[in-house]
Design an enzyme around this catalytic site. Sequence first.
Site, PDB file in Angstrom:
ATOM      1  N   ARG A 183      28.562 -36.348  99.106  1.00 43.51           N
ATOM      2  CA  ARG A 183      29.788 -35.737  98.553  1.00 43.51           C
ATOM      3  C   ARG A 183      29.616 -34.261  98.210  1.00 43.51           C
ATOM      4  NH1 ARG A 183      32.528 -38.228  93.222  1.00 43.51           N
ATOM      5  NH2 ARG A 183      30.462 -37.959  92.346  1.00 43.51           N
TER       6      ARG A 183
ATOM      7  N   ARG B  33      22.184 -43.347  87.634  1.00 38.38           N
ATOM      8  CA  ARG B  33      23.571 -43.728  87.299  1.00 38.38           C
ATOM      9  C   ARG B  33      23.815 -45.183  87.665  1.00 38.38           C
ATOM     10  NH1 ARG B  33      26.645 -39.152  90.461  1.00 38.38           N
ATOM     11  NH2 ARG B  33      28.544 -40.201  89.810  1.00 38.38           N
TER      12      ARG B  33
ATOM     13  N   ARG C 231      27.828 -31.896  93.126  1.00 36.56           N
ATOM     14  CA  ARG C 231      27.902 -32.141  91.689  1.00 36.56           C
ATOM     15  C   ARG C 231      26.497 -32.224  91.114  1.00 36.56           C
ATOM     16  NH1 ARG C 231      32.149 -36.800  89.856  1.00 36.56           N
ATOM     17  NH2 ARG C 231      30.313 -37.586  88.767  1.00 36.56           N
TER      18      ARG C 231
ATOM     19  N   ARG D 232      32.920 -47.548  79.190  1.00 41.07           N
ATOM     20  CA  ARG D 232      31.787 -47.721  80.093  1.00 41.07           C
ATOM     21  C   ARG D 232      30.699 -48.599  79.493  1.00 41.07           C
ATOM     22  NH1 ARG D 232      30.567 -43.356  84.533  1.00 41.07           N
ATOM     23  NH2 ARG D 232      32.643 -42.625  84.139  1.00 41.07           N
TER      24      ARG D 232
ATOM     25  N   LYS E 210      37.014 -44.700  91.869  1.00 33.99           N
ATOM     26  CA  LYS E 210      37.886 -44.726  90.677  1.00 33.99           C
ATOM     27  C   LYS E 210      38.776 -43.484  90.620  1.00 33.99           C
ATOM     28  CE  LYS E 210      34.377 -44.909  87.762  1.00 33.99           C
ATOM     29  NZ  LYS E 210      33.244 -44.942  88.705  1.00 33.99           N
TER      30      LYS E 210
END
Length: 209
Positions: free
Chosen positions: A124, A166, A155, A85, A13
């Site tokens: 990531r 998540r 992160r 969301r 996204k």
Amino acid sequence: MRVTFFGPPGSGKGTQAERISEYYGLEHLSTGVLLREEIRSGSELGEIIRDTVESGRLVGDDIVNREVFGRIADVEDFLLDGYPRNIAQASDLDGYLDDLGRPLSGAVFIQVPDEEVIRRLTGRLVCACADGTRHSSGFEEGDICPECGNAFVRRIDDNREVVDNRLRQYHSLTAGLEDYYRGRLLSVDGMGSVEEVFRKLREALRPWA
Ligand code: AP5
């Protein structure tokens, strides 16, 4: 064009929203970035948000709606990234935009399977200065970003346990948006290179431009 991008965590996204907003001249608003900014500010609210984000749950609707509505009140064309969301946020957003007389053009659903989400997010690293918007490729944790001189870090919500949470939140709360937006929904396959997905999105969005 007033559009929202939704999809699983790591579906691309943010990567695509940045490109599409530049391509079509839209204001890009990412709730993930806004919430991380609040966390970095060290405010009391930021500490509450940190606990929620770190656990992989969704931040309260009131907090997120307030952040978004304040920023789109005077903006004609925008791209919302990661908001709404859940159905409650989607309905609040519709109500707010209807009152302004500027309804959403529609929603874009970027589809990526769970295994790919896990692969992308657990691998990531993000640049420490960029609130998670600049991603590394070919760097190790702690390596220095050649663009800004800050270290690449993981992160707070990218470890495997939190990624699983998540994904659970996504399937139970966010995936229902596909039904909610039926009739004003574009579904795009998020697999393939960044360039390929960008091309698919550009073509899909043309009718709303
Ligand atoms: P947020 O920051 O929005 O996280 P997310 O939705 O989980 O999405 P990500 O940012 O991880 O991924 P993305 O889909 O943007 O993909 P990206 O382009 O980065 O939200 C974080 C948290 O904030 C939430 O968990 C929640 O707690 C809270 N929050 C946010 N919004 C909220 C709301 N509305 N309500 C309540 N709480 C909210 O790409 C991911 C990786 O894949 C990158 O490394 C990228 O380089 C790579 N990649 C991208 N495209 C490709 C491709 N085509 N092929 C291979 N790799 C790719």
